[in-house]
Design a protein around this motif. Structure first.
Motif, short mmCIF file in Angstrom:
data_model
loop_
_atom_site.label_atom_id
_atom_site.label_comp_id
_atom_site.label_asym_id
_atom_site.label_seq_id
_atom_site.Cartn_x
_atom_site.Cartn_y
_atom_site.Cartn_z
N SER A 71 -11.95 0.24 3.25
CA SER A 71 -11.07 -0.92 3.44
C SER A 71 -11.19 -1.48 4.85
CB SER A 71 -9.63 -0.51 3.15
OG SER A 71 -8.75 -1.59 3.40
N VAL A 72 -11.18 -0.60 5.84
CA VAL A 72 -11.29 -1.04 7.24
C VAL A 72 -12.64 -1.72 7.48
CG1 VAL A 72 -11.43 -0.25 9.63
CG2 VAL A 72 -9.66 0.67 8.11
N ILE A 125 -6.98 -5.62 -1.79
CA ILE A 125 -7.23 -4.82 -0.59
C ILE A 125 -6.40 -3.54 -0.63
CG2 ILE A 125 -7.07 -4.77 1.93
CD1 ILE A 125 -9.28 -6.54 0.88
N SER A 126 -5.19 -3.62 -1.17
CA SER A 126 -4.36 -2.41 -1.28
C SER A 126 -5.00 -1.39 -2.21
CB SER A 126 -2.97 -2.79 -1.81
OG SER A 126 -2.31 -3.69 -0.93
N THR A 182 -7.90 0.24 -0.48
CA THR A 182 -7.40 1.13 0.57
C THR A 182 -6.94 2.45 -0.02
OG1 THR A 182 -6.65 -0.80 1.83
CG2 THR A 182 -5.81 1.33 2.53
N TYR A 207 0.83 -1.21 0.00
CA TYR A 207 0.00 0.00 0.00
C TYR A 207 0.86 1.26 0.00
CZ TYR A 207 -2.78 3.80 1.91
OH TYR A 207 -3.38 5.02 2.13
N VAL A 251 -9.59 4.49 2.79
CA VAL A 251 -9.13 3.73 3.96
C VAL A 251 -10.32 3.26 4.79
CG1 VAL A 251 -7.80 3.85 6.10
CG2 VAL A 251 -6.92 4.94 4.03
#
Length: 380
Positions: free
Chosen positions: A232-233, A221-222, A225, A154, A229
């Motif tokens: 993603s969380v 996922i990167s 993100t 990331y 963010v």
């Protein structure tokens, strides 16, 4: 009976060296980020390291306490103190090297020994010691190494600037994940009755199945993100809740105490975010199909969003490269998965009588604890 060979001993030594080097690389990378004023990255790396170490120390001490039940309490207090200073894994390496050296170099003439012979007992002690280490390394892989790999990728995607220490961290992460997965599967094959030997072809297919599917998922996922963010969380928390709920419904019985069992289920929930494991000895064709079908849909969905709603900070050629790597690793990973489960995966996990046979005496009780622990761990 499985023989602990010289090759196993040298692999064990190599694993310990990599473990020590990995610790040094983590602190080196964290210090570099700190010196550059990237305090959040430095703190995150240390948090992953600290969380992983705390959980592995807890499980390691609990296993010592279960195995040494009824022995000298002073010895157990010393072990507790060592684990308190986060050095418990080195005690396990010491036992593994001690027993492994005896059977690999000093007792090579005992090939025809019966199970009641001292040499066979030391063989079992060596294999059990290595098995415990590899179980702890699975926890470390998914609590520390995999999240750190995601973080480093990331950072590279976000800033574009690369430094040697970033490549060093990524290489150590890939190396740690790969070795942990293969060593774990080897321990699974040699520690449980009726498991086929893990041949070179099986190792090769299994290695690439795990590595490629995890790589594809981390890249996905990167990307999300980079977009947000917060999203993603939320996604990771949702996936953890799904994994944790599944472990609750499976009624796992890995630990003796309820508190440790819930901690185990919490950790398994984190593991299931990144890769599939069978937490009960049951056929999981449907579950593994749902798991990787979901990963495929989410991955393609992320790429679809980027294709039609491309953020200004993502260059065209950069996005194309990442997309190709993501799809290619996903497709190849699924192919290796199908080949592994179709042709190389053992379907018999254990003999029923092996679990039900009664063994008299304290030694027999300890043997049941040892056997039962791995039989109730993550299966494949």
């Amino acid at each position: 009976m499985m023989k602990f060979s010289k090759q196993n001993f040298f692999v064990l030594v190599g694993g310990m060296i990599i473990y020590v080097v990995d610790i040094g690389v983590d602190f080196w990378v964290a210090s570099r980020y700190f010196c550059q004023g990237q305090y959040s990255w430095s703190i995150l790396i240390l948090c992953f390291r600290g969380l992983s170490s705390i959980i592995t120390q807890i499980f390691s001490y609990e296993w010592f306490k279960n195995d040494w039940e009824g022995t000298d309490t002073g010895k157990l207090k010393l072990v507790f103190l060592v684990h308190l200073f986060h050095c418990g894994i080195f005690i396990r390496y010491w036992f593994a090297l001690k027993y492994g050296c005896q059977v690999a170099f000093k007792q090579t003439s005992s090939r025809g020994a019966s199970e009641g012979d001292p040499s066979s007992f030391i063989q079992k002690q060596a294999i059990d010691a290595v098995t415990d280490i590899n179980m702890l390394r699975v926890f470390k892989t998914f609590l520390e190494t995999t999240p750190q790999l995601f973080l480093q990728i990331y950072i590279l995607m976000e800033h574009g600037k690369t430094h040697f220490y970033q490549y060093a961290a990524i290489m150590m992460s890939f190396c740690g994940i790969s070795l942990s997965m293969v060593d774990y599967q080897i321990s699974l094959r040699i520690s449980l009755p009726d498991k086929d030997e893990f041949h070179m072809l099986s190792k090769f297919i299994y290695f690439f199945y795990k590595l490629l599917t995890i790589t594809s998922w981390i890249l996905s996922i990167s990307l999300i993100t980079l977009l947000s963010v917060r999203i993603s969380v939320i996604l990771l928390i949702f996936l953890w809740i799904c994994g944790f709920t599944w472990t609750l419904k499976q009624h796992t019985t890995f630990c003796k105490s309820k508190k440790m069992e819930y901690l185990y289920r919490t950790v398994v929930g984190i593991i299931l975010i990144f890769s599939f494991f069978n937490i009960k000895r049951r056929r999981t064709k449907v579950w593994i199909s749902i798991y990787y079908a979901t990963h495929t849909v989410v991955t393609l969905g992320i790429l679809f969003v980027y294709m039609f709603w491309k953020p200004s900070f993502i260059k065209e050629i950069y996005f194309i490269t990442v997309s190709i790597l993501t799809i290619l690793s996903l497709v190849l990973g699924i192919i290796f998965l199908v080949v592994y489960y179709s042709h190389l995966h053992p379907t018999t996990y254990f003999r029923p009588q092996a679990c039900s046979d009664e063994v008299d005496g304290v030694a027999g009780q300890k043997e049941r604890v040892k056997t039962g622990r791995f039989q109730n761990f993550l299966m494949q």
